[in-house]
Scaffold this motif. Structure first.
Motif, PDB file in Angstrom:
ATOM      1  N   LEU A 105      46.587  63.484  32.602  1.00  0.00           N
ATOM      2  CA  LEU A 105      47.823  63.064  33.251  1.00  0.00           C
ATOM      3  C   LEU A 105      48.915  62.672  32.267  1.00  0.00           C
ATOM      4  CD1 LEU A 105      46.352  60.786  36.080  1.00  0.00           C
ATOM      5  CD2 LEU A 105      46.946  63.216  36.215  1.00  0.00           C
ATOM      6  N   ALA A 106      48.531  62.397  31.018  1.00  0.00           N
ATOM      7  CA  ALA A 106      49.451  61.779  30.061  1.00  0.00           C
ATOM      8  C   ALA A 106      50.730  62.590  29.866  1.00  0.00           C
ATOM      9  CB  ALA A 106      48.749  61.572  28.722  1.00  0.00           C
ATOM     10  N   GLY A 107      50.602  63.868  29.582  1.00  0.00           N
ATOM     11  CA  GLY A 107      51.783  64.676  29.320  1.00  0.00           C
ATOM     12  C   GLY A 107      52.631  64.891  30.551  1.00  0.00           C
ATOM     13  N   ARG A 108      51.976  65.196  31.668  1.00  0.00           N
ATOM     14  CA  ARG A 108      52.709  65.529  32.887  1.00  0.00           C
ATOM     15  C   ARG A 108      53.464  64.333  33.441  1.00  0.00           C
ATOM     16  NH1 ARG A 108      51.065  65.595  38.223  1.00  0.00           N
ATOM     17  NH2 ARG A 108      48.837  65.473  37.774  1.00  0.00           N
ATOM     18  N   LEU A 109      52.913  63.137  33.300  1.00  0.00           N
ATOM     19  CA  LEU A 109      53.536  61.943  33.871  1.00  0.00           C
ATOM     20  C   LEU A 109      54.217  61.070  32.823  1.00  0.00           C
ATOM     21  CD1 LEU A 109      50.805  60.890  36.467  1.00  0.00           C
ATOM     22  CD2 LEU A 109      52.997  62.002  36.907  1.00  0.00           C
ATOM     23  N   ASP A 110      54.339  61.578  31.594  1.00  0.00           N
ATOM     24  CA  ASP A 110      54.958  60.807  30.520  1.00  0.00           C
ATOM     25  C   ASP A 110      54.322  59.426  30.420  1.00  0.00           C
ATOM     26  OD1 ASP A 110      56.645  60.177  28.422  1.00  0.00           O
ATOM     27  OD2 ASP A 110      58.243  59.440  29.733  1.00  0.00           O
ATOM     28  N   THR A 111      52.996  59.416  30.284  1.00  0.00           N
ATOM     29  CA  THR A 111      52.249  58.162  30.187  1.00  0.00           C
ATOM     30  C   THR A 111      51.155  58.323  29.147  1.00  0.00           C
ATOM     31  OG1 THR A 111      51.086  56.482  31.473  1.00  0.00           O
ATOM     32  CG2 THR A 111      50.603  58.769  32.022  1.00  0.00           C
ATOM     33  N   THR A 112      50.327  57.313  28.994  1.00  0.00           N
ATOM     34  CA  THR A 112      49.224  57.366  28.035  1.00  0.00           C
ATOM     35  C   THR A 112      47.970  56.784  28.666  1.00  0.00           C
ATOM     36  OG1 THR A 112      49.678  55.175  27.116  1.00  0.00           O
ATOM     37  CG2 THR A 112      50.809  57.058  26.091  1.00  0.00           C
ATOM     38  N   ASP A 113      46.849  57.110  28.072  1.00  0.00           N
ATOM     39  CA  ASP A 113      45.581  56.535  28.516  1.00  0.00           C
ATOM     40  C   ASP A 113      45.647  55.012  28.428  1.00  0.00           C
ATOM     41  OD1 ASP A 113      42.554  56.557  28.990  1.00  0.00           O
ATOM     42  OD2 ASP A 113      42.679  55.598  27.022  1.00  0.00           O
ATOM     43  N   GLU A 114      46.213  54.496  27.335  1.00  0.00           N
ATOM     44  CA  GLU A 114      46.298  53.041  27.158  1.00  0.00           C
ATOM     45  C   GLU A 114      47.159  52.403  28.247  1.00  0.00           C
ATOM     46  OE1 GLU A 114      47.657  49.723  23.795  1.00  0.00           O
ATOM     47  OE2 GLU A 114      48.151  51.851  23.532  1.00  0.00           O
ATOM     48  N   TRP A 115      48.279  53.025  28.604  1.00  0.00           N
ATOM     49  CA  TRP A 115      49.173  52.477  29.628  1.00  0.00           C
ATOM     50  C   TRP A 115      48.466  52.377  30.963  1.00  0.00           C
ATOM     51  CZ3 TRP A 115      51.484  53.488  34.287  1.00  0.00           C
ATOM     52  CH2 TRP A 115      52.652  52.781  34.599  1.00  0.00           C
ATOM     53  N   ILE A 116      47.742  53.433  31.338  1.00  0.00           N
ATOM     54  CA  ILE A 116      47.038  53.444  32.623  1.00  0.00           C
ATOM     55  C   ILE A 116      45.914  52.408  32.630  1.00  0.00           C
ATOM     56  CG2 ILE A 116      45.631  54.830  34.195  1.00  0.00           C
ATOM     57  CD1 ILE A 116      47.192  57.291  33.147  1.00  0.00           C
ATOM     58  N   ARG A 117      45.123  52.384  31.554  1.00  0.00           N
ATOM     59  CA  ARG A 117      44.002  51.444  31.494  1.00  0.00           C
ATOM     60  C   ARG A 117      44.479  50.000  31.495  1.00  0.00           C
ATOM     61  NH1 ARG A 117      38.928  53.564  30.115  1.00  0.00           N
ATOM     62  NH2 ARG A 117      38.975  55.746  29.423  1.00  0.00           N
ATOM     63  N   THR A 118      45.536  49.707  30.760  1.00  0.00           N
ATOM     64  CA  THR A 118      46.029  48.340  30.659  1.00  0.00           C
ATOM     65  C   THR A 118      46.488  47.816  32.012  1.00  0.00           C
ATOM     66  OG1 THR A 118      46.701  48.678  28.362  1.00  0.00           O
ATOM     67  CG2 THR A 118      47.715  46.844  29.552  1.00  0.00           C
ATOM     68  N   ARG A 119      47.115  48.670  32.802  1.00  0.00           N
ATOM     69  CA  ARG A 119      47.677  48.235  34.071  1.00  0.00           C
ATOM     70  C   ARG A 119      46.728  48.337  35.251  1.00  0.00           C
ATOM     71  NH1 ARG A 119      51.061  49.321  30.500  1.00  0.00           N
ATOM     72  NH2 ARG A 119      53.183  48.483  30.433  1.00  0.00           N
ATOM     73  N   SER A 120      45.680  49.139  35.104  1.00  0.00           N
ATOM     74  CA  SER A 120      44.795  49.340  36.254  1.00  0.00           C
ATOM     75  C   SER A 120      43.311  49.232  35.937  1.00  0.00           C
ATOM     76  CB  SER A 120      45.060  50.722  36.869  1.00  0.00           C
ATOM     77  OG  SER A 120      44.633  51.745  35.978  1.00  0.00           O
ATOM     78  N   GLY A 121      42.920  49.469  34.680  1.00  0.00           N
ATOM     79  CA  GLY A 121      41.501  49.513  34.332  1.00  0.00           C
ATOM     80  C   GLY A 121      40.862  50.863  34.592  1.00  0.00           C
ATOM     81  N   ILE A 122      41.648  51.861  34.997  1.00  0.00           N
ATOM     82  CA  ILE A 122      41.118  53.176  35.382  1.00  0.00           C
ATOM     83  C   ILE A 122      41.173  54.134  34.200  1.00  0.00           C
ATOM     84  CG2 ILE A 122      41.483  55.184  36.886  1.00  0.00           C
ATOM     85  CD1 ILE A 122      42.690  53.172  38.935  1.00  0.00           C
ATOM     86  N   GLY A 123      40.057  54.838  33.966  1.00  0.00           N
ATOM     87  CA  GLY A 123      39.995  55.819  32.890  1.00  0.00           C
ATOM     88  C   GLY A 123      39.925  57.248  33.377  1.00  0.00           C
ATOM     89  N   GLN A 124      39.448  57.432  34.600  1.00  0.00           N
ATOM     90  CA  GLN A 124      39.339  58.776  35.175  1.00  0.00           C
ATOM     91  C   GLN A 124      39.192  58.644  36.675  1.00  0.00           C
ATOM     92  OE1 GLN A 124      35.597  60.061  33.248  1.00  0.00           O
ATOM     93  NE2 GLN A 124      34.572  59.773  35.205  1.00  0.00           N
ATOM     94  N   ARG A 125      39.313  59.773  37.341  1.00  0.00           N
ATOM     95  CA  ARG A 125      39.118  59.822  38.785  1.00  0.00           C
ATOM     96  C   ARG A 125      38.736  61.253  39.142  1.00  0.00           C
ATOM     97  NH1 ARG A 125      42.679  59.693  35.610  1.00  0.00           N
ATOM     98  NH2 ARG A 125      43.685  57.745  36.239  1.00  0.00           N
ATOM     99  N   TYR A 126      38.286  61.459  40.381  1.00  0.00           N
ATOM    100  CA  TYR A 126      37.915  62.782  40.861  1.00  0.00           C
ATOM    101  C   TYR A 126      38.834  63.176  42.018  1.00  0.00           C
ATOM    102  CZ  TYR A 126      33.635  62.181  38.151  1.00  0.00           C
ATOM    103  OH  TYR A 126      32.734  61.974  37.144  1.00  0.00           O
ATOM    104  N   HIS A 127      39.337  64.409  41.979  1.00  0.00           N
ATOM    105  CA  HIS A 127      40.188  64.921  43.044  1.00  0.00           C
ATOM    106  C   HIS A 127      39.544  66.148  43.676  1.00  0.00           C
ATOM    107  CE1 HIS A 127      44.163  63.077  41.278  1.00  0.00           C
ATOM    108  NE2 HIS A 127      43.342  62.169  41.787  1.00  0.00           N
ATOM    109  N   VAL A 128      39.797  66.333  44.958  1.00  0.00           N
ATOM    110  CA  VAL A 128      39.248  67.505  45.638  1.00  0.00           C
ATOM    111  C   VAL A 128      39.953  68.767  45.150  1.00  0.00           C
ATOM    112  CG1 VAL A 128      38.425  66.372  47.731  1.00  0.00           C
ATOM    113  CG2 VAL A 128      40.821  67.077  47.582  1.00  0.00           C
ATOM    114  N   PRO A 129      39.212  69.850  44.923  1.00  0.00           N
ATOM    115  CA  PRO A 129      39.850  71.136  44.633  1.00  0.00           C
ATOM    116  C   PRO A 129      40.341  71.765  45.924  1.00  0.00           C
ATOM    117  CG  PRO A 129      37.473  71.379  44.685  1.00  0.00           C
ATOM    118  CD  PRO A 129      37.749  69.920  44.895  1.00  0.00           C
TER     119      PRO A 129
END
Length: 349
Positions: free
Chosen positions: A27-51
């Protein structure tokens, strides 16, 4: 509570997530974010989406099959599906799930209490058992919220995951392990805009305005949700403990709706619990809405974070606003039908 009424006892547990792993790096490039930004604010490192082509009912069936295998049953009297993302507006998705599980002719209904839906579903199943309407109930929480998100929403898109979890409830005795305690349920309709997706309902249709893609996307007021969730969930646990007659000091675990790590830690602090007493699962699956509590229960049971005999509170806060909690002495369960770690062959985002 009338102690002569039968109890609803958790007899089986199953979980499933779809195969499309989406990491923070994806998600980092598409949403102009980073793994650290997401983890710091939510604690989330990954998720699963339906194909493409996979529906909420598909996830619900997979979790239901595993829960029924865990309980060693091939039939139940009723299916209760907690979801805010049904396959269709009409009919409900629960009858479709029941049919695919070989339960044609059985009672089946949907419950929409958003992130509180699974606990509301447990309350519904427990009521069916207490009144003698059913001896066994399959309660499923399943959601596919990735289909309702704005892919460009940097604040919400990284938080949400898809998944399903289920339990089999059976008629039993209130003193046995797995027996659900009394429920505390609450709502506040003045908070309807905290978390909302208005574009599919009669309110939007009656406005006479054309529906846009933005109307369908889920929107959330993050700061306000945080404040209400912490207070409502910790207070609901306190009420559930009073109803059960449990001193707060004897509470072993709180398995809460997995929305945000900071919310979970704040709830734990308000209840005087250590971090280990509030199991975390959202780091691997994100916020899976109605599926989050059964997914967390399966993960904590498998890892040993939740053990048989633990005095446990289940609690959630969600859109509506709604909140719910109950208690249970956690039972021994067979989770061999639920595969860990969750299957995937790498990122397919």
């Amino acid at each position: 509570m009338n102690e002569r009424l039968p109890a609803a006892v958790i007899a089986g547990l199953g979980a499933w997530v779809p195969p499309n792993l989406v990491t923070n790096e994806d998600l980092a490039g598409r949403l102009d974010t980073t793994d650290e930004w997401i983890r710091t604010r939510s604690g989330i490192g990954q998720r699963y989406h339906v194909p493409p082509g996979l529906h909420t009912s598909d996830l619900a069936v997979a979790a239901g099959q595993r829960a029924m295998a865990s309980a060693a049953v091939s039939d139940v009297d009723c299916v209760v599906l907690a979801t805010e993302t049904p396959d269709r507006r009409v009919p409900g998705t629960a009858p479709v799930v029941a049919e695919r599980l070989g339960l044609r002719g059985r009672g089946a209904l949907d419950v929409n209490a958003a992130c509180s839906g699974f606990v509301y579903g447990l309350a519904t199943g427990a009521g069916l058992i207490a009144t003698g309407t059913a001896a066994t109930v399959l309660v499923i929480g399943a959601d596919t919220n990735s289909l309702y998100l704005d892919p460009a929403d940097r604040s919400l898109y990284p938080l949400m995951g898809d998944g399903a979890g289920a339990v089999v409830l059976r008629r039993g005795d209130r003193a046995e392990p797995g027996a659900l305690g009394r429920f505390t349920l609450g709502s506040d309709g003045s908070l309807v805009d905290l978390i909302t997706s208005p574009g599919i309902g009669s309110e939007q249709r009656a406005s006479g305005e054309p529906m846009t893609a933005a109307d369908v996307h889920t929107r959330m007021q993050g700061r306000a949700v945080f404040e209400h969730a912490v207070v409502r969930m910790s207070d609901a646990v306190g009420t559930a403990l009073e109803l059960a007659g449990w001193p707060q000091a004897e509470l072993d675990r709180v398995v809460a709706h997995q929305a945000n790590l900071r919310i979970l830690r704040a709830v734990g602090r308000r209840l005087g619990l250590t971090d280990d007493q509030v199991p975390i699962h959202l780091d691997r699956v994100g916020n899976t809405v109605a599926a989050s509590i059964p997914l967390a229960l399966a993960d904590a049971t498998r890892s040993g974070a939740l053990k048989a005999g633990h005095r446990t509170a289940l609690v959630a806060f969600g859109a509506g606003a709604s909140w719910a909690a109950t208690t249970v002495h956690w039972p021994e369960l067979d989770l061999s039908a639920t595969h860990f770690p969750y299957h995937h062959t790498g990122s397919t985002a």
